[in-house]
Scaffold this motif. Sequence first.
Motif, PDB file in Angstrom:
ATOM      1  N   ALA A 113     -44.441 107.353 103.552  1.00  0.00           N
ATOM      2  CA  ALA A 113     -45.207 108.420 102.910  1.00  0.00           C
ATOM      3  C   ALA A 113     -46.409 107.817 102.192  1.00  0.00           C
ATOM      4  CB  ALA A 113     -44.320 109.160 101.915  1.00  0.00           C
ATOM      5  N   LYS A 114     -47.434 108.627 101.959  1.00  0.00           N
ATOM      6  CA  LYS A 114     -48.631 108.156 101.255  1.00  0.00           C
ATOM      7  C   LYS A 114     -48.264 107.785  99.823  1.00  0.00           C
ATOM      8  CE  LYS A 114     -53.365 109.423 100.058  1.00  0.00           C
ATOM      9  NZ  LYS A 114     -53.254 108.931  98.684  1.00  0.00           N
ATOM     10  N   PRO A 115     -48.597 106.569  99.385  1.00  0.00           N
ATOM     11  CA  PRO A 115     -48.234 106.164  98.025  1.00  0.00           C
ATOM     12  C   PRO A 115     -49.060 106.893  96.973  1.00  0.00           C
ATOM     13  CG  PRO A 115     -49.500 104.437  99.123  1.00  0.00           C
ATOM     14  CD  PRO A 115     -49.262 105.505 100.143  1.00  0.00           C
ATOM     15  N   ALA A 116     -48.520 107.001  95.772  1.00  0.00           N
ATOM     16  CA  ALA A 116     -49.244 107.629  94.661  1.00  0.00           C
ATOM     17  C   ALA A 116     -50.390 106.737  94.217  1.00  0.00           C
ATOM     18  CB  ALA A 116     -48.290 107.885  93.501  1.00  0.00           C
ATOM     19  N   ASP A 117     -51.493 107.351  93.804  1.00  0.00           N
ATOM     20  CA  ASP A 117     -52.667 106.581  93.378  1.00  0.00           C
ATOM     21  C   ASP A 117     -52.504 106.084  91.946  1.00  0.00           C
ATOM     22  OD1 ASP A 117     -55.396 105.594  93.359  1.00  0.00           O
ATOM     23  OD2 ASP A 117     -55.812 107.291  92.036  1.00  0.00           O
ATOM     24  N   SER A 118     -53.061 104.895  91.688  1.00  0.00           N
ATOM     25  CA  SER A 118     -53.062 104.359  90.322  1.00  0.00           C
ATOM     26  C   SER A 118     -54.386 103.644  90.055  1.00  0.00           C
ATOM     27  CB  SER A 118     -51.878 103.398  90.125  1.00  0.00           C
ATOM     28  OG  SER A 118     -51.916 102.358  91.100  1.00  0.00           O
ATOM     29  N   GLU A 119     -55.483 104.294  90.399  1.00  0.00           N
ATOM     30  CA  GLU A 119     -56.820 103.711  90.260  1.00  0.00           C
ATOM     31  C   GLU A 119     -57.125 103.374  88.796  1.00  0.00           C
ATOM     32  OE1 GLU A 119     -61.449 104.906  91.440  1.00  0.00           O
ATOM     33  OE2 GLU A 119     -59.897 106.450  91.251  1.00  0.00           O
ATOM     34  N   LEU A 120     -57.743 102.213  88.570  1.00  0.00           N
ATOM     35  CA  LEU A 120     -58.170 101.838  87.223  1.00  0.00           C
ATOM     36  C   LEU A 120     -59.341 102.721  86.807  1.00  0.00           C
ATOM     37  CD1 LEU A 120     -57.972  99.857  84.805  1.00  0.00           C
ATOM     38  CD2 LEU A 120     -59.666  98.442  85.975  1.00  0.00           C
ATOM     39  N   GLN A 121     -59.218 103.378  85.650  1.00  0.00           N
ATOM     40  CA  GLN A 121     -60.277 104.287  85.187  1.00  0.00           C
ATOM     41  C   GLN A 121     -60.629 104.053  83.730  1.00  0.00           C
ATOM     42  OE1 GLN A 121     -60.151 108.365  86.583  1.00  0.00           O
ATOM     43  NE2 GLN A 121     -58.426 107.912  87.937  1.00  0.00           N
ATOM     44  N   GLN A 122     -60.415 102.824  83.260  1.00  0.00           N
ATOM     45  CA  GLN A 122     -60.760 102.492  81.877  1.00  0.00           C
ATOM     46  C   GLN A 122     -60.965 100.981  81.765  1.00  0.00           C
ATOM     47  OE1 GLN A 122     -57.398 102.980  79.155  1.00  0.00           O
ATOM     48  NE2 GLN A 122     -56.014 103.035  80.912  1.00  0.00           N
ATOM     49  N   ASP A 123     -61.397 100.537  80.603  1.00  0.00           N
ATOM     50  CA  ASP A 123     -61.554  99.112  80.338  1.00  0.00           C
ATOM     51  C   ASP A 123     -60.298  98.607  79.624  1.00  0.00           C
ATOM     52  OD1 ASP A 123     -64.088  99.458  81.358  1.00  0.00           O
ATOM     53  OD2 ASP A 123     -65.055  99.591  79.396  1.00  0.00           O
ATOM     54  N   ILE A 124     -59.705  97.541  80.174  1.00  0.00           N
ATOM     55  CA  ILE A 124     -58.461  97.035  79.591  1.00  0.00           C
ATOM     56  C   ILE A 124     -58.536  95.521  79.434  1.00  0.00           C
ATOM     57  CG2 ILE A 124     -57.100  98.918  80.581  1.00  0.00           C
ATOM     58  CD1 ILE A 124     -56.066  96.942  82.678  1.00  0.00           C
ATOM     59  N   ARG A 125     -57.600  95.001  78.646  1.00  0.00           N
ATOM     60  CA  ARG A 125     -57.449  93.554  78.480  1.00  0.00           C
ATOM     61  C   ARG A 125     -56.069  93.139  78.975  1.00  0.00           C
ATOM     62  NH1 ARG A 125     -61.062  90.826  75.284  1.00  0.00           N
ATOM     63  NH2 ARG A 125     -62.704  92.112  74.342  1.00  0.00           N
ATOM     64  N   THR A 126     -55.980  91.925  79.483  1.00  0.00           N
ATOM     65  CA  THR A 126     -54.709  91.431  79.996  1.00  0.00           C
ATOM     66  C   THR A 126     -54.675  89.918  79.893  1.00  0.00           C
ATOM     67  OG1 THR A 126     -53.179  91.631  81.875  1.00  0.00           O
ATOM     68  CG2 THR A 126     -55.453  91.132  82.406  1.00  0.00           C
ATOM     69  N   GLU A 127     -53.501  89.367  79.924  1.00  0.00           N
ATOM     70  CA  GLU A 127     -53.369  87.911  79.894  1.00  0.00           C
ATOM     71  C   GLU A 127     -53.730  87.311  81.254  1.00  0.00           C
ATOM     72  OE1 GLU A 127     -49.922  84.563  78.815  1.00  0.00           O
ATOM     73  OE2 GLU A 127     -49.487  86.705  78.658  1.00  0.00           O
ATOM     74  N   VAL A 128     -53.152  87.868  82.318  1.00  0.00           N
ATOM     75  CA  VAL A 128     -53.412  87.391  83.677  1.00  0.00           C
ATOM     76  C   VAL A 128     -53.808  88.569  84.553  1.00  0.00           C
ATOM     77  CG1 VAL A 128     -52.500  86.168  85.689  1.00  0.00           C
ATOM     78  CG2 VAL A 128     -51.668  85.575  83.398  1.00  0.00           C
ATOM     79  N   ALA A 129     -54.950  88.444  85.218  1.00  0.00           N
ATOM     80  CA  ALA A 129     -55.373  89.430  86.218  1.00  0.00           C
ATOM     81  C   ALA A 129     -55.170  88.832  87.599  1.00  0.00           C
ATOM     82  CB  ALA A 129     -56.842  89.804  86.021  1.00  0.00           C
ATOM     83  N   ILE A 130     -54.611  89.619  88.501  1.00  0.00           N
ATOM     84  CA  ILE A 130     -54.356  89.183  89.870  1.00  0.00           C
ATOM     85  C   ILE A 130     -55.155  90.064  90.814  1.00  0.00           C
ATOM     86  CG2 ILE A 130     -52.614  88.874  91.666  1.00  0.00           C
ATOM     87  CD1 ILE A 130     -50.541  88.470  89.450  1.00  0.00           C
ATOM     88  N   ILE A 131     -55.907  89.436  91.723  1.00  0.00           N
ATOM     89  CA  ILE A 131     -56.697  90.173  92.701  1.00  0.00           C
ATOM     90  C   ILE A 131     -55.930  90.178  94.021  1.00  0.00           C
ATOM     91  CG2 ILE A 131     -58.905  90.332  93.915  1.00  0.00           C
ATOM     92  CD1 ILE A 131     -60.141  88.712  91.608  1.00  0.00           C
ATOM     93  N   GLY A 132     -55.406  91.328  94.379  1.00  0.00           N
ATOM     94  CA  GLY A 132     -54.665  91.455  95.630  1.00  0.00           C
ATOM     95  C   GLY A 132     -53.200  91.773  95.415  1.00  0.00           C
ATOM     96  N   ALA A 133     -52.728  92.870  96.025  1.00  0.00           N
ATOM     97  CA  ALA A 133     -51.329  93.293  95.885  1.00  0.00           C
ATOM     98  C   ALA A 133     -50.607  93.146  97.213  1.00  0.00           C
ATOM     99  CB  ALA A 133     -51.238  94.736  95.372  1.00  0.00           C
TER     100      ALA A 133
END
Length: 441
Positions: A26-46
């Motif tokens: 089934a089509k997965p639910a969307d979780s698009e980033l729509q704000q500015d956030i901070r994180t310890e580790v950012a990962i590019i690619g799921a």
Amino acid sequence: MYDPLIESYPKPWQGYPASYWASELAKPADSELQQDIRTEVAIIGAGYTGLSAGYHLTKKYNADVTILEANEAGWGCSGRNAGFVLAGTGRLSLQQMASKWGQESAKHIYREYLNSIDSVNRMISLGNIQCDKTTGGYLKLAHKKDLVAGLRHQADVLRTQFSERVEFVDTKRVGEEFVKCQAYGGIYYPQCFAINPLKLVQGYQKLAIQSGVRLHTNSPVIQWKKDGSKHVLSTPKGTVTADSVIIASNGYTSKKMHPIVAKRHFPVLSSVIVTRPLTSDELREIGIKPGLMVMDTRALKYYYRILPDNRILFGGRGAIKGKDAEHQLYCQRLLDGLTSTFPQLKRVNAAYFWSGWISVSYDDYPRIWKNDDSSIHYAMGYCGSGVAFATQAGKRLAQSIMEPSKLPDLPFWQSPLPTFPFSPFKRLGLRGFYTLAKLRD
């Protein structure tokens, strides 16, 4: 189709390709980033690498992790491959590794490959992932008589020097016990297994999110800047400011992603067809062992297996450029390869056809590397055999950030990927390689 040597980043909202794997989900639910956030580790690619890294960072080290994916989890090659879980990656044989780094290092590298399979099994068990796992083993087949002696020697080396449970099977046994095709013997690896790769990705995704990872899909990184010691990753509708960044996009990494990976890998297309379900007569005629995965010794390899619903999956090389990936010429080439392997299936057509980018390294060996201040990490160059190793690479990336002193002493993380010489002419060289390899095969 997105082309990492031409486009700056994959455009979002493309959805999964029209593959057999995607047809079941089934089509997965969307979780698009729509704000500015901070994180310890950012990962590019799921994909496997990014989701495994995110899971291990949060579960074992309690890190704050955000994953940015240009489309859906597994949209890249993690959701497009043939589902072969093998003990290996790159293109170097164990003998070549022993010659390059010594016998003991080669043994430890192979142990890491076996650990990769264990890591996949562990993730499947932890998440109770229903990924159509089939345990028929893997058979590497000689497509020419003069290659048999080499495979027999390789099997002997694996047994005597690497304590591996493999066996050489001669031509007669291949036909009687494994598959009825034109072949001259091969090596059988019983510990390998097959999965539905996109179901495995979605299982990893669930594990990562349950462990605390924030995953934003349809959120490609369109700009990467430094703000002091921090990394600022911009997406179409938001930004992520991170202490550390992991590049986990492998074959889908564009040449403009970041200087640390520029000119250090070569994206190459691999294509797959899946047929209609075979009849009982057709299955009997080709005589393939249930669950068996097969790959031959061609430079332009063919690989195939029977799926749980009795369709045959058959893969091989694809187009040179992304814009040509879906051309029916490449679908027909795979059909021709299928019928040359199994003349009994000459009336079978392709019900599904799709392609995906794999990441080839210049020296045929993957790397897990970081920059001088240890704030940027990557794992790339799996050379088309990364289902198991990518899972392990994600685990090692987490370790590289959190406790690097405990990494095993292996060549994977002792040098960066080498750059390709004459990089603008890579595709011209690839075209020449394909022509010569076809003649040699």
